[in-house]
Scaffold this motif. Structure first.
Motif, PDB file in Angstrom:
ATOM      1  N   LEU A 166      37.915   6.754  12.412  1.00  0.00           N
ATOM      2  CA  LEU A 166      38.751   6.485  13.569  1.00  0.00           C
ATOM      3  C   LEU A 166      38.059   5.712  14.692  1.00  0.00           C
ATOM      4  CD1 LEU A 166      40.777   9.790  13.771  1.00  0.00           C
ATOM      5  CD2 LEU A 166      41.517   7.576  12.919  1.00  0.00           C
ATOM      6  N   ALA A 167      36.776   5.576  14.687  1.00  0.00           N
ATOM      7  CA  ALA A 167      36.111   4.824  15.736  1.00  0.00           C
ATOM      8  C   ALA A 167      36.481   3.349  15.641  1.00  0.00           C
ATOM      9  CB  ALA A 167      34.601   4.996  15.608  1.00  0.00           C
ATOM     10  N   MET A 168      36.652   2.711  16.808  1.00  0.00           N
ATOM     11  CA  MET A 168      37.057   1.311  16.825  1.00  0.00           C
ATOM     12  C   MET A 168      35.876   0.426  16.422  1.00  0.00           C
ATOM     13  SD  MET A 168      38.742  -1.043  19.824  1.00  0.00           S
ATOM     14  CE  MET A 168      39.820   0.242  20.352  1.00  0.00           C
ATOM     15  N   ASP A 169      36.098  -0.435  15.447  1.00  0.00           N
ATOM     16  CA  ASP A 169      35.055  -1.367  15.060  1.00  0.00           C
ATOM     17  C   ASP A 169      35.377  -2.761  15.613  1.00  0.00           C
ATOM     18  OD1 ASP A 169      36.888  -2.565  13.312  1.00  0.00           O
ATOM     19  OD2 ASP A 169      35.857  -1.930  11.503  1.00  0.00           O
ATOM     20  N   ALA A 170      34.466  -3.687  15.428  1.00  0.00           N
ATOM     21  CA  ALA A 170      34.607  -5.029  16.003  1.00  0.00           C
ATOM     22  C   ALA A 170      35.824  -5.768  15.454  1.00  0.00           C
ATOM     23  CB  ALA A 170      33.337  -5.840  15.747  1.00  0.00           C
ATOM     24  N   ARG A 171      36.123  -5.601  14.156  1.00  0.00           N
ATOM     25  CA  ARG A 171      37.294  -6.274  13.580  1.00  0.00           C
ATOM     26  C   ARG A 171      38.585  -5.776  14.208  1.00  0.00           C
ATOM     27  NH1 ARG A 171      37.439  -5.011   7.602  1.00  0.00           N
ATOM     28  NH2 ARG A 171      36.815  -3.024   8.455  1.00  0.00           N
ATOM     29  N   PHE A 172      38.674  -4.471  14.377  1.00  0.00           N
ATOM     30  CA  PHE A 172      39.870  -3.890  14.967  1.00  0.00           C
ATOM     31  C   PHE A 172      40.012  -4.350  16.424  1.00  0.00           C
ATOM     32  CE2 PHE A 172      42.165  -0.186  16.881  1.00  0.00           C
ATOM     33  CZ  PHE A 172      43.383  -0.440  16.291  1.00  0.00           C
ATOM     34  N   ALA A 173      38.932  -4.330  17.183  1.00  0.00           N
ATOM     35  CA  ALA A 173      38.965  -4.778  18.578  1.00  0.00           C
ATOM     36  C   ALA A 173      39.405  -6.237  18.673  1.00  0.00           C
ATOM     37  CB  ALA A 173      37.598  -4.582  19.228  1.00  0.00           C
ATOM     38  N   ALA A 174      38.886  -7.087  17.793  1.00  0.00           N
ATOM     39  CA  ALA A 174      39.277  -8.501  17.803  1.00  0.00           C
ATOM     40  C   ALA A 174      40.760  -8.657  17.473  1.00  0.00           C
ATOM     41  CB  ALA A 174      38.424  -9.292  16.813  1.00  0.00           C
ATOM     42  N   SER A 175      41.244  -7.875  16.527  1.00  0.00           N
ATOM     43  CA  SER A 175      42.668  -7.925  16.174  1.00  0.00           C
ATOM     44  C   SER A 175      43.541  -7.447  17.324  1.00  0.00           C
ATOM     45  CB  SER A 175      42.938  -7.077  14.938  1.00  0.00           C
ATOM     46  OG  SER A 175      42.264  -7.599  13.833  1.00  0.00           O
ATOM     47  N   LEU A 176      43.116  -6.399  18.001  1.00  0.00           N
ATOM     48  CA  LEU A 176      43.873  -5.889  19.144  1.00  0.00           C
ATOM     49  C   LEU A 176      44.030  -6.943  20.238  1.00  0.00           C
ATOM     50  CD1 LEU A 176      42.527  -2.265  19.698  1.00  0.00           C
ATOM     51  CD2 LEU A 176      44.827  -2.920  18.991  1.00  0.00           C
ATOM     52  N   LYS A 177      42.985  -7.692  20.476  1.00  0.00           N
ATOM     53  CA  LYS A 177      43.012  -8.696  21.547  1.00  0.00           C
ATOM     54  C   LYS A 177      44.038  -9.796  21.291  1.00  0.00           C
ATOM     55  CE  LYS A 177      38.351  -7.773  23.103  1.00  0.00           C
ATOM     56  NZ  LYS A 177      36.977  -8.224  23.205  1.00  0.00           N
TER      57      LYS A 177
END
Length: 129
Positions: free
Chosen positions: A19-30
């Motif tokens: 469940l921790a946010m990784d860099a790919r997920f953060a980039a997708s969220l943006k």
């Protein structure tokens, strides 16, 4: 856009312990609009909180907009129509989620677990096994 964002979470976080946010997920969220981004981080927070709190549930999916659309007010989203999946069954939940101004982080989250959603209603609600 909702279907795409649900697939985004499913692809990047296939199992609840991740469940921790990784860099790919953060980039997708943006890349998402701010309201959708806030709903996504709140979905992730719902899974995390429900999993670690004292209850028998261990969610692998959560959606804030299943039974009804959530309400947005600035950096806060609230709803009575969320659903999460645990051990192959879907349950309703209500929630209040306050995010950071960029909608990338949850600052506060509260929830109440509701009833089991009958499998006969899953298709109409966009839920799956």
């Amino acid at each position: 856009m909702k279907i795409t964002t649900v697939v985004l979470i499913a692809a990047l976080f296939p199992v609840a312990p991740c469940l921790a946010m990784d860099a790919r997920f953060a980039a997708s969220l943006k890349k998402l609009d701010p309201q959708t981004r806030l709903e996504q981080v709140c979905d992730l927070e719902a899974m995390s909180r429900i999993d670690r709190d004292a209850n028998p549930y261990h969610p692998d999916r959560a959606k804030t907009d299943v039974l009804s659309h959530p309400q947005h007010a600035g950096d806060t989203v609230t709803g009575k129509g969320g659903a999460f999946r645990s051990k192959g069954r879907w349950y309703s939940f209500s929630f209040a989620c306050k995010g950071s101004p960029d909608h990338m982080t949850v600052l506060s989250f509260s929830y109440r677990i509701g009833e089991l959603i009958p499998e006969s209603k899953w298709a109409a609600l966009g839920l799956w096994r």
